[in-house]
Each structure stands twice: as C-alpha cells, then as structure tokens.
Write a protein that holds these residues in place. Sequence first.
Motif, PDB file in Angstrom:
ATOM      1  N   GLU A   1      -0.408   6.561  -5.368  1.00 47.61           N
ATOM      2  CA  GLU A   1      -0.175   7.972  -6.015  1.00 47.61           C
ATOM      3  C   GLU A   1       1.333   8.118  -5.559  1.00 47.61           C
ATOM      4  O   GLU A   1       2.030   7.960  -4.882  1.00 47.61           O
ATOM      5  N   PHE A   2       1.692   9.043  -6.533  1.00 49.42           N
ATOM      6  CA  PHE A   2       3.311   9.259  -6.718  1.00 49.42           C
ATOM      7  C   PHE A   2       3.312  10.885  -6.443  1.00 49.42           C
ATOM      8  O   PHE A   2       2.721  11.651  -6.897  1.00 49.42           O
ATOM      9  N   GLY A   3       4.140  11.206  -5.470  1.00 49.92           N
ATOM     10  CA  GLY A   3       4.303  12.452  -5.062  1.00 49.92           C
ATOM     11  C   GLY A   3       3.132  12.876  -4.378  1.00 49.92           C
ATOM     12  O   GLY A   3       2.600  13.825  -5.067  1.00 49.92           O
ATOM     13  N   ALA A   4       2.735  12.389  -3.289  1.00 55.10           N
ATOM     14  CA  ALA A   4       1.488  13.047  -2.729  1.00 55.10           C
ATOM     15  C   ALA A   4       1.617  14.400  -2.106  1.00 55.10           C
ATOM     16  O   ALA A   4       0.217  14.785  -1.472  1.00 55.10           O
ATOM     17  N   GLY A   5       2.462  15.086  -1.970  1.00 63.29           N
ATOM     18  CA  GLY A   5       2.530  16.429  -1.451  1.00 63.29           C
ATOM     19  C   GLY A   5       2.023  16.622  -0.128  1.00 63.29           C
ATOM     20  O   GLY A   5       2.432  15.930   0.479  1.00 63.29           O
ATOM     21  N   SER A   6       0.949  17.535  -0.109  1.00 64.87           N
ATOM     22  CA  SER A   6       0.373  17.514   1.517  1.00 64.87           C
ATOM     23  C   SER A   6      -0.408  16.594   1.836  1.00 64.87           C
ATOM     24  O   SER A   6      -0.630  16.460   3.144  1.00 64.87           O
ATOM     25  N   GLY A   7      -0.641  15.633   1.077  1.00 65.55           N
ATOM     26  CA  GLY A   7      -1.706  14.484   1.416  1.00 65.55           C
ATOM     27  C   GLY A   7      -3.114  14.745   0.987  1.00 65.55           C
ATOM     28  O   GLY A   7      -3.930  14.149   1.388  1.00 65.55           O
ATOM     29  N   ALA A   8      -3.429  16.104   0.966  1.00 63.59           N
ATOM     30  CA  ALA A   8      -4.830  16.639   0.400  1.00 63.59           C
ATOM     31  C   ALA A   8      -5.673  15.928  -0.842  1.00 63.59           C
ATOM     32  O   ALA A   8      -6.616  15.272  -0.291  1.00 63.59           O
TER      33      ALA A   8
ATOM     34  N   VAL B   1     -11.344   1.382  -1.869  1.00 61.91           N
ATOM     35  CA  VAL B   1      -9.882   1.268  -1.842  1.00 61.91           C
ATOM     36  C   VAL B   1      -9.473   0.305  -0.681  1.00 61.91           C
ATOM     37  O   VAL B   1      -9.815   0.687   0.376  1.00 61.91           O
ATOM     38  N   LYS B   2      -8.865  -0.589  -0.771  1.00 59.91           N
ATOM     39  CA  LYS B   2      -8.266  -1.307   0.066  1.00 59.91           C
ATOM     40  C   LYS B   2      -6.970  -1.153   0.398  1.00 59.91           C
ATOM     41  O   LYS B   2      -6.542  -1.455   1.606  1.00 59.91           O
ATOM     42  N   ARG B   3      -6.174  -0.440  -0.392  1.00 59.26           N
ATOM     43  CA  ARG B   3      -4.847  -0.234  -0.308  1.00 59.26           C
ATOM     44  C   ARG B   3      -4.410   1.044  -0.913  1.00 59.26           C
ATOM     45  O   ARG B   3      -4.448   1.124  -2.361  1.00 59.26           O
ATOM     46  N   TYR B   4      -4.086   2.139  -0.334  1.00 59.07           N
ATOM     47  CA  TYR B   4      -3.557   3.452  -1.006  1.00 59.07           C
ATOM     48  C   TYR B   4      -2.109   3.462  -0.784  1.00 59.07           C
ATOM     49  O   TYR B   4      -1.573   3.698   0.516  1.00 59.07           O
ATOM     50  N   THR B   5      -1.382   3.206  -1.749  1.00 62.16           N
ATOM     51  CA  THR B   5       0.094   3.417  -1.432  1.00 62.16           C
ATOM     52  C   THR B   5       0.705   4.578  -1.956  1.00 62.16           C
ATOM     53  O   THR B   5       0.332   4.933  -3.436  1.00 62.16           O
ATOM     54  N   ILE B   6       1.652   5.230  -1.273  1.00 61.94           N
ATOM     55  CA  ILE B   6       2.144   6.619  -1.590  1.00 61.94           C
ATOM     56  C   ILE B   6       3.615   6.424  -2.098  1.00 61.94           C
ATOM     57  O   ILE B   6       4.208   5.780  -1.021  1.00 61.94           O
TER      58      ILE B   6
ATOM     59  N   CYS C   1      -0.222   3.400   3.015  1.00 62.81           N
ATOM     60  CA  CYS C   1       1.052   2.864   3.383  1.00 62.81           C
ATOM     61  C   CYS C   1       2.143   3.739   2.279  1.00 62.81           C
ATOM     62  O   CYS C   1       1.438   4.250   1.278  1.00 62.81           O
ATOM     63  N   TRP C   2       3.484   3.643   2.760  1.00 65.16           N
ATOM     64  CA  TRP C   2       4.326   4.460   1.931  1.00 65.16           C
ATOM     65  C   TRP C   2       5.573   3.464   1.576  1.00 65.16           C
ATOM     66  O   TRP C   2       6.002   2.878   2.335  1.00 65.16           O
ATOM     67  N   VAL C   3       5.952   3.791   0.469  1.00 69.65           N
ATOM     68  CA  VAL C   3       7.052   3.124  -0.225  1.00 69.65           C
ATOM     69  C   VAL C   3       8.115   4.227  -0.779  1.00 69.65           C
ATOM     70  O   VAL C   3       7.494   5.070  -1.468  1.00 69.65           O
ATOM     71  N   GLU C   4       9.146   3.907  -0.935  1.00 66.78           N
ATOM     72  CA  GLU C   4      10.307   4.544  -1.664  1.00 66.78           C
ATOM     73  C   GLU C   4      10.712   4.109  -3.044  1.00 66.78           C
ATOM     74  O   GLU C   4      11.306   4.531  -3.882  1.00 66.78           O
ATOM     75  N   THR C   5      10.367   2.756  -3.217  1.00 64.56           N
ATOM     76  CA  THR C   5      10.750   1.928  -4.669  1.00 64.56           C
ATOM     77  C   THR C   5       9.406   1.324  -4.715  1.00 64.56           C
ATOM     78  O   THR C   5       8.599   0.927  -3.984  1.00 64.56           O
ATOM     79  N   LEU C   6       9.366   0.917  -6.060  1.00 59.63           N
ATOM     80  CA  LEU C   6       8.366   0.216  -6.622  1.00 59.63           C
ATOM     81  C   LEU C   6       8.442  -1.305  -6.567  1.00 59.63           C
ATOM     82  O   LEU C   6       9.556  -1.668  -6.716  1.00 59.63           O
ATOM     83  N   PRO C   7       7.210  -1.971  -6.366  1.00 56.69           N
ATOM     84  CA  PRO C   7       7.655  -3.589  -6.506  1.00 56.69           C
ATOM     85  C   PRO C   7       7.660  -3.785  -8.094  1.00 56.69           C
ATOM     86  O   PRO C   7       7.462  -3.078  -8.997  1.00 56.69           O
ATOM     87  N   GLY C   8       7.935  -4.985  -8.230  1.00 52.48           N
ATOM     88  CA  GLY C   8       7.984  -5.605  -9.702  1.00 52.48           C
ATOM     89  C   GLY C   8       7.018  -5.559 -10.558  1.00 52.48           C
ATOM     90  O   GLY C   8       7.230  -5.248 -11.621  1.00 52.48           O
TER      91      GLY C   8
END
Length: 365
Positions: free
Chosen positions: A95-102, A115-120, A143-150
């Motif tokens: 999810e990109f830009g998850a806001g409040s997390g709702a 869902v095994k992994r939910y990446t924000i 989990c949270w990331v600021e940059t995308l994997p390849g």
Amino acid sequence: MQHNEGDSVSAALRRRIHEAIAAAGGWIAFDRFMAMALYEPGLGYYSRDSRKFGTLPSSGSDFVTAPELSPLFGRALARQVAQALTAADSGAVWEFGAGSGALAAQLLESLGEAVKRYTIVELSGSLRERQRERLAAFGDRVCWVETLPGTLDGVLIGNEVLDAMPVQLLLFDGQVWFERGVAAHGDSFIWADRPTSLRPPVDGAFVPGTVTEIHPQARAFVATLAERLQRGAAFFIDYGFPEAEYYLPARHGGTLMCHRAHRADADPLVLVGEKDITAHVNFTGIALAGQDAGLDVIGYTTQAHFLMNCGLLEMLRGADLRSTANAQKLLTEHEMGELFKVIGLARGIALDPIGFARGDRTHTL
C-alpha cells in the motif's frame, strides 16, 4: 501539536521556501513549491505531526477518505485484492501512502491469512508512527519501507495517492503557454509565469486565461511501479477524469484544490504547510504510463460501480442507519461515487477482475 508550535513550523517552512526561491533566482516551478509545502522533511503538511484524516472538523482533521467514512470500503476492496492475490499466487500486498492506517486494517482483517506480508510505503514519519499504533495487532505481517525493492509481486494499492503528487501548472493567454510558478513578495508568495515549451497532452480549444495541470510525477511513479512489478496487479482509487474530460474548455480554471478543516479553497499560496494541496488525476496519463512500461489496463470505472461489483450492496443488508448512510456516500453521484474512479493494471497474471465486471469505462481512456 500546540498552536504556537504549529505557527513556528509554518514559519520555518515559509523561510525554507523563500530560501529555495532566492537560490533559484527568484522563481520556482509550482511542482517544487507543492512538493515542499506537502513533503519538506519535518515541516511540510504530510511531514508534521498533525491530524489529517477524520469525519468531522471537530476532530482536528482536514478531510475524510473512504476508509474513514466506512469500513465497508476496505471490505469490498478486499474481495478484488483476494482475487488478484490468487491469480498472482502471492501473499504480498503493498500500500502506498497508507494515511491513518484505516484501509490497511480493513484489508488485513478481511483477507486474514491470505496476506503473508503487508508492506506500507510511507514517506511521512509522523504518519508511519500512527500507522504502527493502529496496526500493532497484526504483528510482523506489517512492515514499512521508504524505498522500493528492485522487483515487486503481489497486489499494489493506492487510495488517494496520485492526487497528492506535485503537478506543474500551465497558463494559456490566448496565444502562448506559460509555466506558472511561485515568487516571493515580501513575506508572502505570489504567482509568476514564464514562457515554456510545455503543453497539455491534448490539442484542445483552450480559452484565454486557462490554467491547467500536467502530471509528470504521477506518470513517473506509475512507470516505476510498472517496471518493477513482475507478477501481480495494481489498483488506484482517486478523483479524476479521462484526458478528454480533464482538458475540456469548461474546466478552464484547472482542478487544483486545498483542504483544511473540511473546507476547500483554491489558493495554495496561503497557510502553506497547514493544508492539503491536491489536483485531480488524469487517468489516461496513468493508463499510458503503465502501458508504456509493459502493464495491461485491466479495468477503469467509477468507485460506485467498482464497490457494487465487489459486493458492497450485499454487505449493507441488515446494517444500521448510520452505517448505511456512510456507505451510501461512497456510492452516490453527488458524493464520491462518480467523481472517484478506480483503475486496474496488471502483468504476468490471468485475471478477469470482479471490480470491473459491470460499468467498465476503459474505452473512455
């Protein structure tokens, strides 16, 4: 945040923008101004510790998004996500830009072990912390990331993300085009226009005085995702139009809009950093950016059609009056049902998406 703290943050942001204007020779393009107003680290609207999302101004919020309005939004969307996850043979949601997390909470609750992994992917530190609190119950599946994997696989979600990406402004005086930017005027900001070779993507009958937007950052974002998505689908929900409607002569004032305390205005040069700045999405440009990078457009329709195709009306059976009223706002034409659209893109999977089963408007892109 206390009021005086907010004032000091706003003052610091204005100084930072004034410094950027001075360093650039007295003028910066609007997309740079918008990026600083929204995302300047520690100072921009989305970077500061203030509440953005809520149903009423009394909560201190500025606007409401569909997941805050009704949990049925996420439950309905989850049906489409589940179908796409199965087609991709994946348990990964991004999810990109998850806001409040709702929305993340609604999808995780509805999809369960699928869902095994939910990446924000979230650039705002303050929003990341709020999301962590809201989603703590889901443990290390989130989990949270600021940059995308390849490379990416699975299902990608963006709800009201594209509208907040910086846009360039163009002005037509009846003969030539100018790029509209921002200059300093004392302690304030003013519009300043420069001749440009930039043009809207259509040759329309633009009337003198037309101000409109072009969206290179949104297109670049989608192209980047397309280049990295190996197997899966992406769904973007936002307000906007296909290109032929976006650049109609009647829309000569453009679509730029600001939101603060659940009120809208069209002046981004005041209360800088204290309000949201958005522009409607050119969905034709999004579709072309995806296609040019190898994705298939698997559907485009209104939010109302998409949610009904995903079973929202059935979910409303037996719901109380308040839940029904809130969910209806997601569907009705004068609320979010018609203005908001959903576009689906995919690569490497066989998918007949349920969300576009009826009312598909891909032919209008």
